[in-house]
Design a protein around this motif. Structure first.
Motif, mmCIF file in Angstrom:
data_model
loop_
_atom_site.group_PDB
_atom_site.id
_atom_site.type_symbol
_atom_site.label_atom_id
_atom_site.label_comp_id
_atom_site.label_asym_id
_atom_site.label_seq_id
_atom_site.Cartn_x
_atom_site.Cartn_y
_atom_site.Cartn_z
ATOM 1 N N LEU A 100 7.423 36.433 15.915
ATOM 2 C CA LEU A 100 8.022 36.749 14.621
ATOM 3 C C LEU A 100 8.753 38.074 14.725
ATOM 4 C CD1 LEU A 100 8.265 36.039 11.589
ATOM 5 C CD2 LEU A 100 6.145 37.324 11.243
ATOM 6 N N LEU A 101 10.058 38.046 14.436
ATOM 7 C CA LEU A 101 10.879 39.244 14.490
ATOM 8 C C LEU A 101 11.243 39.653 13.067
ATOM 9 C CD1 LEU A 101 13.305 38.235 17.394
ATOM 10 C CD2 LEU A 101 11.145 39.498 17.537
ATOM 11 N N LYS A 102 11.101 40.928 12.763
ATOM 12 C CA LYS A 102 11.447 41.438 11.433
ATOM 13 C C LYS A 102 12.932 41.788 11.436
ATOM 14 C CE LYS A 102 6.823 43.161 10.739
ATOM 15 N NZ LYS A 102 5.969 44.340 10.673
ATOM 16 N N THR B 178 21.172 34.012 12.102
ATOM 17 C CA THR B 178 20.910 32.571 12.132
ATOM 18 C C THR B 178 19.686 32.273 12.997
ATOM 19 O OG1 THR B 178 22.232 32.114 14.099
ATOM 20 C CG2 THR B 178 23.402 32.138 11.960
ATOM 21 N N PRO B 179 19.057 31.127 12.776
ATOM 22 C CA PRO B 179 17.948 30.738 13.648
ATOM 23 C C PRO B 179 18.361 30.676 15.123
ATOM 24 C CG PRO B 179 17.970 29.357 11.702
ATOM 25 C CD PRO B 179 19.234 30.185 11.668
ATOM 26 N N ILE C 278 6.964 28.853 23.010
ATOM 27 C CA ILE C 278 7.241 30.076 22.259
ATOM 28 C C ILE C 278 8.124 29.677 21.078
ATOM 29 C CG2 ILE C 278 8.249 32.387 22.317
ATOM 30 C CD1 ILE C 278 7.970 32.185 25.437
ATOM 31 N N VAL C 279 7.639 29.946 19.890
ATOM 32 C CA VAL C 279 8.362 29.592 18.668
ATOM 33 C C VAL C 279 8.982 30.866 18.097
ATOM 34 C CG1 VAL C 279 8.187 28.545 16.383
ATOM 35 C CG2 VAL C 279 6.689 27.749 18.232
ATOM 36 N N PRO C 280 10.310 31.047 18.250
ATOM 37 C CA PRO C 280 10.957 32.216 17.666
ATOM 38 C C PRO C 280 11.030 32.077 16.152
ATOM 39 C CG PRO C 280 12.308 31.242 19.420
ATOM 40 C CD PRO C 280 11.235 30.265 19.072
ATOM 41 N N ALA C 281 10.739 33.144 15.449
ATOM 42 C CA ALA C 281 10.777 33.095 13.977
ATOM 43 C C ALA C 281 11.267 34.415 13.418
ATOM 44 C CB ALA C 281 9.373 32.789 13.425
#
Length: 129
Positions: free
Chosen positions: A75-77, A83-84, A126-129
């Motif tokens: 999770l990146l702030k 965009t995703p 790895i799920v980028p969010a």
């Protein structure tokens, strides 16, 4: 008696200690790489956490011809306007910059997969969010 039978079944379904240690090591390595000080992701204060069976500690032993998967969310702030696909590319580029991970990497529609299957019969998503 029923409790003992259920405990035996539950124990038989769990991954082995060796599989757990390899998976744990993979998870720790990925979270370290993505959250490392000085990383291009550092500006986004990455928060890494397990998801799914890894988080619930319910990972089950794979059948002889299958592998188990582990999921980690990165999770990146970030402020709006990203965009995703851009988030995905940031995480992909960080992992790709490491020669250790590069041969394991596979682009998936919603995650980045690290294939450890040949040696340990698991993959880490790895799920980028």
């Amino acid at each position: 008696e029923l409790t003992l039978i259920l405990e035996f079944i539950a124990a038989a379904l769990q991954i082995t200690q060796s599989q757990y240690e390899r998976a744990s090591g993979a998870y720790d390595g990925v979270t370290k790489r993505l959250g490392e000080e000085g990383s291009p992701l550092e500006a986004y204060d990455p928060l890494l956490f397990p998801q799914g069976s890894l988080r619930l500690r319910t990972t089950v032993k794979p059948l002889s011809s299958t592998e188990f998967d582990l999921d980690v969310v990165c999770l990146l702030k970030m402020n709006g306007g990203v965009t995703p696909g851009e988030v995905y590319d940031l995480v992909w580029d960080r992992m790709w910059s490491d020669r250790t991970y590069r041969p394991l990497m596979e682009r998936m529609p919603r995650c980045i997969r690290l294939n450890y299957a040949s040696e340990s019969r698991f993959h880490l998503d790895i799920v980028p969010a």
